[in-house]
Write a protein that holds these residues in place. Sequence first.
Motif, PDB file in Angstrom:
ATOM      1  N   LEU A  15       0.832  -1.215   0.000  1.00  0.00           N
ATOM      2  CA  LEU A  15       0.000   0.000   0.000  1.00  0.00           C
ATOM      3  C   LEU A  15       0.863   1.260   0.000  1.00  0.00           C
ATOM      4  CD1 LEU A  15      -2.784  -0.925   2.595  1.00  0.00           C
ATOM      5  CD2 LEU A  15      -2.528  -1.626   0.236  1.00  0.00           C
ATOM      6  N   MET A  16       2.071   1.154  -0.550  1.00  0.00           N
ATOM      7  CA  MET A  16       3.020   2.255  -0.482  1.00  0.00           C
ATOM      8  C   MET A  16       3.270   2.874  -1.848  1.00  0.00           C
ATOM      9  SD  MET A  16       6.292   3.584  -0.312  1.00  0.00           S
ATOM     10  CE  MET A  16       7.121   2.240  -1.096  1.00  0.00           C
ATOM     11  N   LEU A  17       3.291   2.011  -2.891  1.00  0.00           N
ATOM     12  CA  LEU A  17       3.653   2.499  -4.226  1.00  0.00           C
ATOM     13  C   LEU A  17       2.719   3.624  -4.684  1.00  0.00           C
ATOM     14  CD1 LEU A  17       6.100   1.390  -5.617  1.00  0.00           C
ATOM     15  CD2 LEU A  17       4.619  -0.075  -6.988  1.00  0.00           C
ATOM     16  N   HIS A  18       1.425   3.519  -4.328  1.00  0.00           N
ATOM     17  CA  HIS A  18       0.488   4.556  -4.784  1.00  0.00           C
ATOM     18  C   HIS A  18       0.729   5.898  -4.090  1.00  0.00           C
ATOM     19  CE1 HIS A  18      -2.075   3.207  -1.304  1.00  0.00           C
ATOM     20  NE2 HIS A  18      -2.410   4.472  -1.280  1.00  0.00           N
ATOM     21  N   HIS A  19       1.624   5.923  -3.098  1.00  0.00           N
ATOM     22  CA  HIS A  19       1.993   7.183  -2.446  1.00  0.00           C
ATOM     23  C   HIS A  19       3.147   7.877  -3.163  1.00  0.00           C
ATOM     24  CE1 HIS A  19      -0.082   7.282   1.605  1.00  0.00           C
ATOM     25  NE2 HIS A  19      -0.563   6.200   1.017  1.00  0.00           N
TER      26      HIS A  19
END
Length: 213
Positions: free
Chosen positions: A123-127
């Motif tokens: 859930l980090m790449l979209h940041h």
Amino acid sequence: MTESTPATKGLVLHSHARYYDFVVRMLTLGHGGTLHERLVELARLAPGETVLDVGCGTGSLALAAKARVRADGTVHGIDASKEMIEQASRKAQRRRTPVDFRIATVEALPFPDRSVDVVFSTLMLHHLPRPLRRACAGEIGRVLRPGGRVLMADFQAPARQRGGWLGRLHRHGSVTVEEVRELLVSTGFRVLESGPVGVGDLHFTLATWEENR
Ligand SMILES: C[S@@+](CC[C@H](N)C(=O)[O-])C[C@H]1O[C@@H](n2cnc3c(N)ncnc32)[C@H](O)[C@@H]1O
């Protein structure tokens, strides 16, 4: 733990740290623990391995990973948010679980080359803006041992496209499995497996860092 917040173009969560676990419980309909167990299973973690969770948030996955790699394994978690790292460190202390949580960015990982067996990015790449995603994948490759693995997991579709009250509450971004695959392959990884995680519309990609890069 460094005290200052490092510079990054990533979307860093500060005040959200206080209620982040509550949001995860809602998004997973109370199955946050199951999600983390599933992710460590998908990453094929084995006792004794060295694990790094990038953008670890409040540290729940890193703590689940530590249970899987056992006493002779080592788990690090990094996040650009001081508040997230404080929450994660408190949680580790409460559970008496030795995990090393540090403030750092994915674009400048404070670990030597070839020192880690498995990296999680959930859930980090979209940041991250697109150019930063490339830097992130390159850094993950740098710290991985040859044959090491990365497990990336993210939302397939932006919440607003799914509608419903969760969508309105949590307007997150998304990164498709195809985008993750392209990112990893163009960085020098070989994809081992990908598919739905089994919680919400989360999808994962497991890839290995090749020896002859
Ligand atoms: C949605 S949270 C995911 C937390 C956790 N991985 C999970 O699965 O619940 C994204 C995290 O990425 C962190 N982040 C954003 N940009 C970053 C960067 N450049 N380096 C490190 N962490 C970053 C944010 O502070 C936030 O804690």
